[in-house]
Design an enzyme around this catalytic site. Structure first.
Site, PDB file in Angstrom:
ATOM      1  N   HIS A  67       0.835  -1.203   0.000  1.00 31.55           N
ATOM      2  CA  HIS A  67       0.000   0.000   0.000  1.00 31.55           C
ATOM      3  C   HIS A  67       0.865   1.247   0.000  1.00 31.55           C
ATOM      4  CE1 HIS A  67      -3.918  -1.880   0.819  1.00 31.55           C
ATOM      5  NE2 HIS A  67      -3.228  -2.754   1.526  1.00 31.55           N
ATOM      6  N   PRO A  68       0.435   2.250  -0.734  1.00 28.79           N
ATOM      7  CA  PRO A  68       1.111   3.557  -0.626  1.00 28.79           C
ATOM      8  C   PRO A  68       0.658   4.247   0.650  1.00 28.79           C
ATOM      9  CG  PRO A  68      -0.757   3.721  -2.086  1.00 28.79           C
ATOM     10  CD  PRO A  68      -0.651   2.269  -1.700  1.00 28.79           C
ATOM     11  N   PHE A 120       0.490   3.713   8.144  1.00 30.99           N
ATOM     12  CA  PHE A 120      -0.894   3.889   8.588  1.00 30.99           C
ATOM     13  C   PHE A 120      -1.794   3.312   7.518  1.00 30.99           C
ATOM     14  CE2 PHE A 120      -4.716   6.698   8.408  1.00 30.99           C
ATOM     15  CZ  PHE A 120      -5.308   6.259   9.578  1.00 30.99           C
ATOM     16  N   ALA A 124      -9.787   3.689   3.047  1.00 34.03           N
ATOM     17  CA  ALA A 124     -10.006   5.097   2.705  1.00 34.03           C
ATOM     18  C   ALA A 124     -11.268   5.338   1.896  1.00 34.03           C
ATOM     19  CB  ALA A 124      -8.789   5.608   1.929  1.00 34.03           C
TER      20      ALA A 124
END
Length: 170
Positions: A67-68, A120, A124
């Site tokens: 994940h970015p 984190f 989203a």
């Protein structure tokens, strides 16, 4: 041909690659590829949940590396080419954020990663940048083990959304 038929018919390595687009845990993706053929989309989701419940901290951390960071749109295009479109859609709430909120996310992500040792992670989809920043700040107070479990739960939500996209998008 339906997407489910297509997924069921893929060679094992290709199926694993498709599942890795949904969740970056190799163990989970291998399990999903082995569990085929699925009789329905519901069976895919049930198996995905069950397999994720059988994973642990190493698998969770591996998945997080796929994940970015929230709000890091440039990294989406560069490092995460196979999931860039999905991640960009999921992080749509960041695109209209103020400079102050974006800076808060950047600073918060660095602090979070320094505290917990991983990025984190939040589902989203449907959240504004401000909401994500508030969640990041709130979760900074968690104990590391509890936070890792919360992040794993967020990964499960993301995986479900991505499986839905895999099985329904053209």
């Amino acid at each position: 041909m339906s997407k489910l038929t297509w997924l069921n018919g893929l060679p094992v390595e290709e199926a694993q690659a498709e599942f890795l687009r949904c969740c970056g845990s190799t163990r989970w993706a291998e399990g999903m590829a082995r569990a085929r053929p699925f009789v329905s989309q519901a069976a895919v989701y049930t198996e995905a949940d069950w397999l994720w419940s059988q994973t642990g901290p190493e698998d969770w951390r591996e998945a997080m590396t796929h994940h970015p960071r929230i709000g890091d749109i440039s990294k989406l295009r560069e490092k995460y080419k196979t999931t860039a479109t999905w991640s960009s859609q999921e992080q749509r709430g960041v695109q209209e954020a103020s400079e102050e909120v974006l800076q808060g996310l950047a600073d918060g992500n660095r602090e979070y990663e320094a505290r917990f040792g991983f990025i984190f992670l939040v589902c989203a989809t449907g959240k504004s940048a401000g909401e994500m920043l508030a969640l990041l700040r709130e979760r900074m107070n968690n104990e590391p083990e509890a936070e890792l479990r919360i992040a794993a739960g967020e990964q499960a939500k993301i995986t479900r959304i991505r499986l839905e996209k895999l099985l329904t998008s053209p």
